[in-house]
Design a protein around this motif. Structure first.
Motif, PDB file in Angstrom:
ATOM      1  N   GLY A 123      27.317  54.228 -75.215  1.00  0.00           N
ATOM      2  CA  GLY A 123      27.297  52.766 -75.331  1.00  0.00           C
ATOM      3  C   GLY A 123      28.642  52.141 -75.073  1.00  0.00           C
ATOM      4  N   SER A 124      29.459  52.045 -76.095  1.00  0.00           N
ATOM      5  CA  SER A 124      30.649  51.194 -76.024  1.00  0.00           C
ATOM      6  C   SER A 124      31.766  51.813 -75.194  1.00  0.00           C
ATOM      7  CB  SER A 124      31.169  50.897 -77.433  1.00  0.00           C
ATOM      8  OG  SER A 124      31.560  52.085 -78.090  1.00  0.00           O
ATOM      9  N   ILE A 125      32.488  50.929 -74.503  1.00  0.00           N
ATOM     10  CA  ILE A 125      33.695  51.239 -73.743  1.00  0.00           C
ATOM     11  C   ILE A 125      34.786  50.294 -74.268  1.00  0.00           C
ATOM     12  CG2 ILE A 125      34.770  51.099 -71.451  1.00  0.00           C
ATOM     13  CD1 ILE A 125      32.856  53.399 -71.567  1.00  0.00           C
ATOM     14  N   PRO A 126      36.030  50.770 -74.412  1.00  0.00           N
ATOM     15  CA  PRO A 126      37.091  49.866 -74.874  1.00  0.00           C
ATOM     16  C   PRO A 126      37.162  48.590 -74.030  1.00  0.00           C
ATOM     17  CG  PRO A 126      37.879  52.124 -74.817  1.00  0.00           C
ATOM     18  CD  PRO A 126      36.531  52.144 -74.181  1.00  0.00           C
ATOM     19  N   ARG A 127      37.369  47.458 -74.708  1.00  0.00           N
ATOM     20  CA  ARG A 127      37.414  46.172 -74.013  1.00  0.00           C
ATOM     21  C   ARG A 127      38.744  46.019 -73.280  1.00  0.00           C
ATOM     22  NH1 ARG A 127      34.004  47.447 -78.258  1.00  0.00           N
ATOM     23  NH2 ARG A 127      32.464  45.822 -78.692  1.00  0.00           N
TER      24      ARG A 127
ATOM     25  N   ASP B 236      39.309  62.359 -79.289  1.00  0.00           N
ATOM     26  CA  ASP B 236      40.375  63.218 -78.790  1.00  0.00           C
ATOM     27  C   ASP B 236      41.014  62.565 -77.563  1.00  0.00           C
ATOM     28  OD1 ASP B 236      42.032  65.205 -77.853  1.00  0.00           O
ATOM     29  OD2 ASP B 236      40.495  66.779 -77.856  1.00  0.00           O
ATOM     30  N   PRO B 237      42.323  62.269 -77.589  1.00  0.00           N
ATOM     31  CA  PRO B 237      42.948  61.608 -76.437  1.00  0.00           C
ATOM     32  C   PRO B 237      43.042  62.494 -75.203  1.00  0.00           C
ATOM     33  CG  PRO B 237      44.616  62.210 -78.050  1.00  0.00           C
ATOM     34  CD  PRO B 237      43.287  62.477 -78.685  1.00  0.00           C
TER      35      PRO B 237
ATOM     36  N   GLU C 286      41.270  53.497 -69.758  1.00  0.00           N
ATOM     37  CA  GLU C 286      41.465  54.492 -68.710  1.00  0.00           C
ATOM     38  C   GLU C 286      41.004  55.877 -69.166  1.00  0.00           C
ATOM     39  OE1 GLU C 286      43.617  52.143 -69.603  1.00  0.00           O
ATOM     40  OE2 GLU C 286      43.292  50.944 -67.792  1.00  0.00           O
ATOM     41  N   ILE C 287      41.320  56.237 -70.406  1.00  0.00           N
ATOM     42  CA  ILE C 287      40.885  57.535 -70.921  1.00  0.00           C
ATOM     43  C   ILE C 287      39.363  57.591 -71.001  1.00  0.00           C
ATOM     44  CG2 ILE C 287      40.781  58.933 -73.034  1.00  0.00           C
ATOM     45  CD1 ILE C 287      43.738  58.400 -73.422  1.00  0.00           C
ATOM     46  N   ALA C 288      38.745  56.502 -71.423  1.00  0.00           N
ATOM     47  CA  ALA C 288      37.287  56.480 -71.538  1.00  0.00           C
ATOM     48  C   ALA C 288      36.624  56.759 -70.191  1.00  0.00           C
ATOM     49  CB  ALA C 288      36.827  55.132 -72.090  1.00  0.00           C
TER      50      ALA C 288
END
Length: 354
Positions: free
Chosen positions: A9-13, A287-288, A332-334
């Protein structure tokens, strides 16, 4: 066709949207301007998911206040002092408390789905909140003139309408977010609360036919927020047998961040309904470090040692930013993790010959 893979679902805004939300809250931005910023974020999110190769996309929940509270945003009859959810790092999230009835949704997920489909060239899935989560709004000491039974009747009807509207609007799949399932075993180790949650959710799911339920799934995870969880220490063996009693066609199960995934896979293999598919988590949003495609491939192959490949799918463990103010994971990581999931799933499909 290969093994299917879907986002949760969610992705960082993006920073622009976060700034717009803040400016709107401070009265410096109009509703229309906020809507325009949200629309740009949705379009960009879908474009980048498609560029990462995702065969199914979501709107990234860009314009939801949170995965949990979207149906009640702006609803009257709420007080702020509801249930508190503690996370392992010490931070908390607090739900509002319903102060008066009748209970009605103030917004439906269908609106997010329709907006997303305007930008997508691939199927779009839609996440909705499970009715069991919203049942926590009702106070333990009740509401004068609005008994628990009436509230649950209203809640079940509203949840059914939320799901049905998404199916009717062309959702590829509708996913019930059920993060409170694992948390319930921490709140009530006897399992009584979990039984109540399963019964309430099934009360809604049983209103749909077999073909509809084949497009309905349930997501479980230990609650990822600000790089922390609320119930990762709860043994999956207490949850999964009851989770799989839910009348859904698909299950999305956090797995990449589990300490002993082989043990969890054995439990899944024992209890997964014969007509259901399980999407196993192969990337950890907390986890980054970005997983490699080869790591994802190996996680899928491990799952295939326990389950037939034609009953497998892959997903991210959880959403990347379930609350709008969570900036612990970069955008970007997402997207890099999404690409790894897609590519790794394809590698596993090739190895398995599906």
């Amino acid at each position: 066709m290969g093994i299917p893979t879907e986002p949760i679902g969610s992705i960082p805004r993006p920073a622009e949207l976060l700034a717009a939300v803040q400016a709107h809250a401070e009265g410096g931005l109009s509703d229309a301007e906020l809507g325009e910023a949200g629309g740009r974020a949705v379009a960009d999110t879908i474009q980048r998911l498609e560029e990462a190769g995702s065969p199914v996309v979501t709107d990234g929940e860009q314009t939801k206040p949170s995965f949990l509270t979207y149906p009640i945003a702006g609803l009257s009859g709420l007080d702020p002092d509801g249930a508190v959810i503690p996370f392992a790092d010490g931070h908390t999230r607090q739900l509002p408390r319903l102060a008066a009835g009748p209970f009605r949704y103030a917004a439906r997920a269908e609106t997010y789905l329709r907006a997303a489909r305007e930008h997508a060239s691939v199927p779009v899935k839609q996440a909705v909140i499970a009715p069991s989560a919203l049942s926590l709004l009702y106070p333990a000491d009740g509401i004068d003139g609005y008994p628990t039974k009436d509230f649950l009747d209203d809640l079940a009807s509203e949840a059914e309408a939320d799901i049905r509207a998404c199916l009717d609007a062309g959702a590829h799949a509708v996913q019930l977010d059920f993060t409170e399932g694992r948390l319930s075993l921490k709140l009530d180790p006897s399992g009584g609360l979990l039984d109540d949650f399963v019964a309430l959710n099934n009360r809604v799911l049983e209103r749909f036919g077999d073909e509809e339920r084949a497009r309905i799934g349930v997501h479980t995870c230990p609650g990822g927020d600000q790089d922390s969880t609320h119930s990762l220490d709860v043994d999956y063996a207490g949850l999964l047998p009851k989770l799989f009693q839910l009348k859904a066609g698909n299950f999305y199960v956090q797995l990449a961040s589990e300490a002993d995934p082989e043990r969890v896979l054995a439990v899944i293999a024992e209890h997964l309904p014969a007509d259901a598919r399980v999407f196993v988590g192969v990337t950890d949003p907390i986890d980054p470090r970005v997983e490699t495609a080869e790591e994802v491939r190996d996680r899928v192959l491990a799952a295939a040692r326990h389950l037939p490949a034609d009953r497998l799918g892959t997903c991210d463990d959880c959403g990347f930013s379930p609350f709008a103010d969570d900036t612990s994971t970069s955008r970007e990581i997402a997207f890099a993790k999404v690409r790894a999931r897609v590519e790794g799933t394809a590698l596993a499909s090739e190895r398995l010959g599906v």
